[in-house]
Design a protein around this motif. Sequence first.
Motif, PDB file in Angstrom:
ATOM      1  N   ILE A  18       0.849  -1.206   0.000  1.00  0.00           N
ATOM      2  CA  ILE A  18       0.000   0.000   0.000  1.00  0.00           C
ATOM      3  C   ILE A  18       0.880   1.250   0.000  1.00  0.00           C
ATOM      4  O   ILE A  18       0.606   2.221  -0.706  1.00  0.00           O
ATOM      5  N   ALA A  19       1.953   1.220   0.799  1.00  0.00           N
ATOM      6  CA  ALA A  19       2.793   2.407   0.999  1.00  0.00           C
ATOM      7  C   ALA A  19       3.537   2.830  -0.257  1.00  0.00           C
ATOM      8  O   ALA A  19       3.573   4.024  -0.586  1.00  0.00           O
ATOM      9  N   ILE A  20       4.130   1.897  -0.960  1.00  0.00           N
ATOM     10  CA  ILE A  20       4.988   2.245  -2.100  1.00  0.00           C
ATOM     11  C   ILE A  20       4.198   2.914  -3.232  1.00  0.00           C
ATOM     12  O   ILE A  20       4.562   4.003  -3.679  1.00  0.00           O
ATOM     13  N   PRO A  21       3.069   2.310  -3.699  1.00  0.00           N
ATOM     14  CA  PRO A  21       2.328   3.004  -4.771  1.00  0.00           C
ATOM     15  C   PRO A  21       1.704   4.326  -4.322  1.00  0.00           C
ATOM     16  O   PRO A  21       1.698   5.296  -5.073  1.00  0.00           O
ATOM     17  N   VAL A  75       0.792   7.707   4.706  1.00  0.00           N
ATOM     18  CA  VAL A  75       1.203   7.869   6.104  1.00  0.00           C
ATOM     19  C   VAL A  75       0.766   6.677   6.949  1.00  0.00           C
ATOM     20  O   VAL A  75       1.530   6.167   7.774  1.00  0.00           O
ATOM     21  N   GLY A  76      -0.454   6.205   6.725  1.00  0.00           N
ATOM     22  CA  GLY A  76      -0.953   5.066   7.502  1.00  0.00           C
ATOM     23  C   GLY A  76      -0.154   3.799   7.276  1.00  0.00           C
ATOM     24  O   GLY A  76       0.182   3.082   8.231  1.00  0.00           O
ATOM     25  N   SER A  77       0.175   3.514   6.035  1.00  0.00           N
ATOM     26  CA  SER A  77       0.901   2.274   5.763  1.00  0.00           C
ATOM     27  C   SER A  77       2.366   2.344   6.199  1.00  0.00           C
ATOM     28  O   SER A  77       2.899   1.368   6.740  1.00  0.00           O
ATOM     29  N   TRP A  78       3.025   3.490   5.999  1.00  0.00           N
ATOM     30  CA  TRP A  78       4.407   3.597   6.479  1.00  0.00           C
ATOM     31  C   TRP A  78       4.458   3.529   8.007  1.00  0.00           C
ATOM     32  O   TRP A  78       5.371   2.927   8.576  1.00  0.00           O
ATOM     33  N   SER A  79       3.469   4.146   8.671  1.00  0.00           N
ATOM     34  CA  SER A  79       3.453   4.045  10.137  1.00  0.00           C
ATOM     35  C   SER A  79       3.145   2.616  10.567  1.00  0.00           C
ATOM     36  O   SER A  79       3.663   2.150  11.589  1.00  0.00           O
ATOM     37  N   GLY A  80       2.338   1.898   9.798  1.00  0.00           N
ATOM     38  CA  GLY A  80       2.069   0.490  10.101  1.00  0.00           C
ATOM     39  C   GLY A  80       3.334  -0.351  10.039  1.00  0.00           C
ATOM     40  O   GLY A  80       3.557  -1.224  10.886  1.00  0.00           O
TER      41      GLY A  80
END
Length: 196
Positions: A18-21, A75-80
């Motif tokens: 999710i984070a990369i794209p 932000v949500g996925s990188w924090s995950g």
Amino acid sequence: MIDWYNSLNLLQRIFALIAIPSTTILLIQTVMLFFGLGNDSDIDIDGDGTPDGIADGDGGLALFSIRGIMAMLCVGSWSGIAISEAGVNGILTVILSVGIGFAALVGMAFLIKLILTLQSSGNIELSNAIGKVGQVYLQIPPKMSGMGKVNITLQDKYSEFNAMTTDETPIKTGEIVRVVATDEVGYLLVERIKPM
């Protein structure tokens, strides 16, 4: 990059997918914005006839713009990934990352609203001149027989306007006047302010 991805556990890999794209899309949007191409304010996703990328005319908050959703996912996925790396249990990691992502969504909406308040069309609304006091710059002929000019501060701008009067005598340069009416053509109707 592949080694890093392979070192992640299953939950972290899902967050990375999710984070990369979303990060890539957000970066592309930001670069396009610098060139004047990344404005998503004219897109109507929900089909209600109002563009979804901007706040409503009543000053509302546009939460679900494309830029806001991308910020939430990024932000949500990188924090995950970071929370999971810290050894926090999987369910709590998902809950925390969704909360942080939603906070990013709301933060982006407030930021866009703040930026939009800085915009100004620059148009002067002539009806706002009624009741304002100004000074005659060019003599105003009597009884609506011709035009003169007045200087007035209107909407924080010092401006010059064409003016007419119904007074019996001309209003001379330098005299103080009050605007009593405006017309659709853009003239001001003024009256002399009598000294006390």
